[in-house]
Design an enzyme around this catalytic site. Structure first.
Site, PDB file in Angstrom:
ATOM      1  N   GLU A 284      -6.032 -10.800  -1.083  1.00  0.00           N
ATOM      2  CA  GLU A 284      -6.830 -10.526   0.120  1.00  0.00           C
ATOM      3  C   GLU A 284      -8.317 -10.433  -0.233  1.00  0.00           C
ATOM      4  OE1 GLU A 284      -5.313  -7.179   2.381  1.00  0.00           O
ATOM      5  OE2 GLU A 284      -3.226  -7.719   1.972  1.00  0.00           O
TER       6      GLU A 284
ATOM      7  N   HIS B 258     -10.302  -6.187  -2.015  1.00  0.00           N
ATOM      8  CA  HIS B 258     -11.321  -5.915  -0.992  1.00  0.00           C
ATOM      9  C   HIS B 258     -12.472  -5.175  -1.675  1.00  0.00           C
ATOM     10  CE1 HIS B 258      -8.884  -7.372   2.260  1.00  0.00           C
ATOM     11  NE2 HIS B 258      -7.883  -6.586   1.918  1.00  0.00           N
TER      12      HIS B 258
ATOM     13  N   GLU C 299       0.806  -1.237   0.000  1.00  0.00           N
ATOM     14  CA  GLU C 299       0.000   0.000   0.000  1.00  0.00           C
ATOM     15  C   GLU C 299       0.835   1.280   0.000  1.00  0.00           C
ATOM     16  OE1 GLU C 299      -2.765  -0.400   3.266  1.00  0.00           O
ATOM     17  OE2 GLU C 299      -3.818  -2.059   2.311  1.00  0.00           O
TER      18      GLU C 299
ATOM     19  N   ASP D 231     -12.076 -10.337  -0.526  1.00  0.00           N
ATOM     20  CA  ASP D 231     -13.360 -10.450   0.172  1.00  0.00           C
ATOM     21  C   ASP D 231     -14.317  -9.457  -0.479  1.00  0.00           C
ATOM     22  OD1 ASP D 231     -12.477  -8.039   1.411  1.00  0.00           O
ATOM     23  OD2 ASP D 231     -12.135  -9.008   3.345  1.00  0.00           O
TER      24      ASP D 231
ATOM     25  N   ASN E 229       2.095  -5.139  -3.144  1.00  0.00           N
ATOM     26  CA  ASN E 229       0.708  -5.513  -2.829  1.00  0.00           C
ATOM     27  C   ASN E 229      -0.112  -4.253  -2.543  1.00  0.00           C
ATOM     28  OD1 ASN E 229      -1.131  -7.780  -2.136  1.00  0.00           O
ATOM     29  ND2 ASN E 229      -1.058  -6.961  -0.046  1.00  0.00           N
TER      30      ASN E 229
HETATM   31  C1  XIL Z   1      -5.944  -6.207   8.460  1.00  0.00           C
HETATM   32  C2  XIL Z   1      -6.226  -7.354   9.418  1.00  0.00           C
HETATM   33  O1  XIL Z   1      -7.084  -8.289   8.803  1.00  0.00           O
HETATM   34  C3  XIL Z   1      -6.862  -6.826  10.679  1.00  0.00           C
HETATM   35  O2  XIL Z   1      -7.006  -7.857  11.634  1.00  0.00           O
HETATM   36  C4  XIL Z   1      -5.993  -5.702  11.266  1.00  0.00           C
HETATM   37  O3  XIL Z   1      -6.647  -5.140  12.370  1.00  0.00           O
HETATM   38  C5  XIL Z   1      -5.710  -4.637  10.225  1.00  0.00           C
HETATM   39  O4  XIL Z   1      -5.136  -5.230   9.087  1.00  0.00           O
HETATM   40  N1  XIL Z   1      -4.773  -4.635   3.760  1.00  0.00           N
HETATM   41  C6  XIL Z   1      -3.742  -5.433   4.217  1.00  0.00           C
HETATM   42  C7  XIL Z   1      -3.917  -6.273   5.424  1.00  0.00           C
HETATM   43  O5  XIL Z   1      -2.702  -5.522   3.540  1.00  0.00           O
HETATM   44  O6  XIL Z   1      -2.722  -6.408   6.158  1.00  0.00           O
HETATM   45  C8  XIL Z   1      -5.014  -5.740   6.302  1.00  0.00           C
HETATM   46  O7  XIL Z   1      -5.242  -6.687   7.350  1.00  0.00           O
HETATM   47  C9  XIL Z   1      -6.277  -5.489   5.508  1.00  0.00           C
HETATM   48  C10 XIL Z   1      -6.029  -4.460   4.439  1.00  0.00           C
END
Ligand code: XIL
Length: 320
Positions: A239, A209, A132, A241, A173
């Protein structure tokens, strides 16, 4: 019935995986599914490889919690996507609020990366080296690293990671790079720049996401994956969802969610072998990060909190 990772591998992907977290591993109903390699061939530690866990105090490294996850994966012969080395968030305060010069922060970054990559050497399929780094306008995100070192912190991180595990794939990422736009362009330019300078970068992770009904289309996602692959890197959904902004979902909404999941997985399938796998950001709503992060949102995973399947589960298994 046929399950996610078995189907993904038969289709030509390297894995179908899930994120997990330490506190969840005491739930035996949860672990019985997570350890089923027909469902999941890959695990990502959702938190405990992050800097705040691994070097809470400068120079004192603690991999105890991260090792619980990598041991779980090793016991089940599952790949691990190691996550992450350099990110603006979940930093210990000595990093985020330290008094730094260019030289001292580079040294701290290098020491952190050296220790963590060395500790996990041979255990990771990939490292998310930088997470990020861009904002939604495609500019470098404000962070202690960017403010102190400037954009050069990114190449330094990749060069350093490459020194300590010759076999791990090094990834950039991010989210909102799953479709063409200024942010994806920034990530593409980063890949081009690193490659032009001979600095190792092997992959780009699309976090994925998404929101039900606002997920980019198959054509959009597929073309975007190709734009990265064409630069000579692999890609993965890291990641995934797809959340409902408000709950409970309607039956129409669940059908839309299924379509959104299918479009994302199909975009990866359409780009094999450049697209190597799909990781969901935990598999059950019981442990999803979504409700605590996006107020009122939820039901983003493939399993409900009671471990029954969303319609999207059956839709994904039929497209794989
Ligand atoms: C999130 C975790 O799932 C949570 O438990 C934590 O509180 C915050 O981080 N992008 C990412 C992940 O790269 O590391 C993040 O994970 C979600 C967004």
């Amino acid at each position: 019935y046929a399950q996610l990772n078995d189907l993904a591998k038969a289709a030509g992907l390297t894995y179908f995986g899930s994120a997990t977290d330490n506190s969840e591993l005491t739930d035996t109903e949860y672990t019985s599914i997570l350890s089923n390699t027909s469902e999941f061939g890959q695990i990502t530690p959702g938190n405990t490889q992050k800097w705040e866990y691994t070097e809470a105090t400068e120079g004192t490294f603690d991999y105890t919690k991260g090792d619980v996850i990598t041991s779980f994966a090793a016991n089940n012969s599952q790949l691990v996507r190691c996550h992450n080395l350099i990110w603006y968030s979940q930093l210990p305060s000595w990093v985020s609020s330290g008094t730094w010069t260019n030289a001292t922060l580079i040294a701290a970054m290098k020491a952190h990366i050296q220790s963590e990559v060395t500790h996990y050497k041979g255990q990771c399929y990939a490292w998310d080296v930088v997470n990020e780094a861009f904002d939604d306008s495609g500019n470098y995100r404000t962070s202690v690293f960017y403010e102190t070192i400037g954009p050069e912190y990114i190449p330094i991180a990749f060069e350093t990671a490459a020194l300590y595990d010759p076999n791990v794939k090094l990834y950039y990422n991010d989210y909102n790079i799953e479709y063409a736009g200024v942010k994806a362009t920034a990530a593409l330019n980063l890949v081009k720049d690193l490659k032009a300078r001979g600095i190792q970068i092997d992959g780009v992770g699309m976090q994925g996401h998404f929101i039900v009904g606002s997920t980019p289309s198959l054509a959009t996602q597929s073309a975007n994956l190709k734009s990265f692959i064409d630069l000579g890197v692999e890609v993965a959904y890291t990641e995934l969802d797809i959340r409902f902004s408000s709950l409970p979902p309607t039956s129409t909404g669940l059908t839309t969610q299924a379509t959104d999941y299918v479009n994302t997985v199909q975009a990866c399938l359409d780009n094999m072998p450049g697209c190597v796998g799909v990781t969901i950001w935990d598999y059950t709503d019981k442990y999803s990060w979504v409700p605590s992060t996006f107020s009122g949102a939820g039901d983003a995973c493939l399993w409900y909190a009671n471990y029954t399947h969303h319609p999207a589960y059956d839709a994904v298994t039929s497209v794989l």
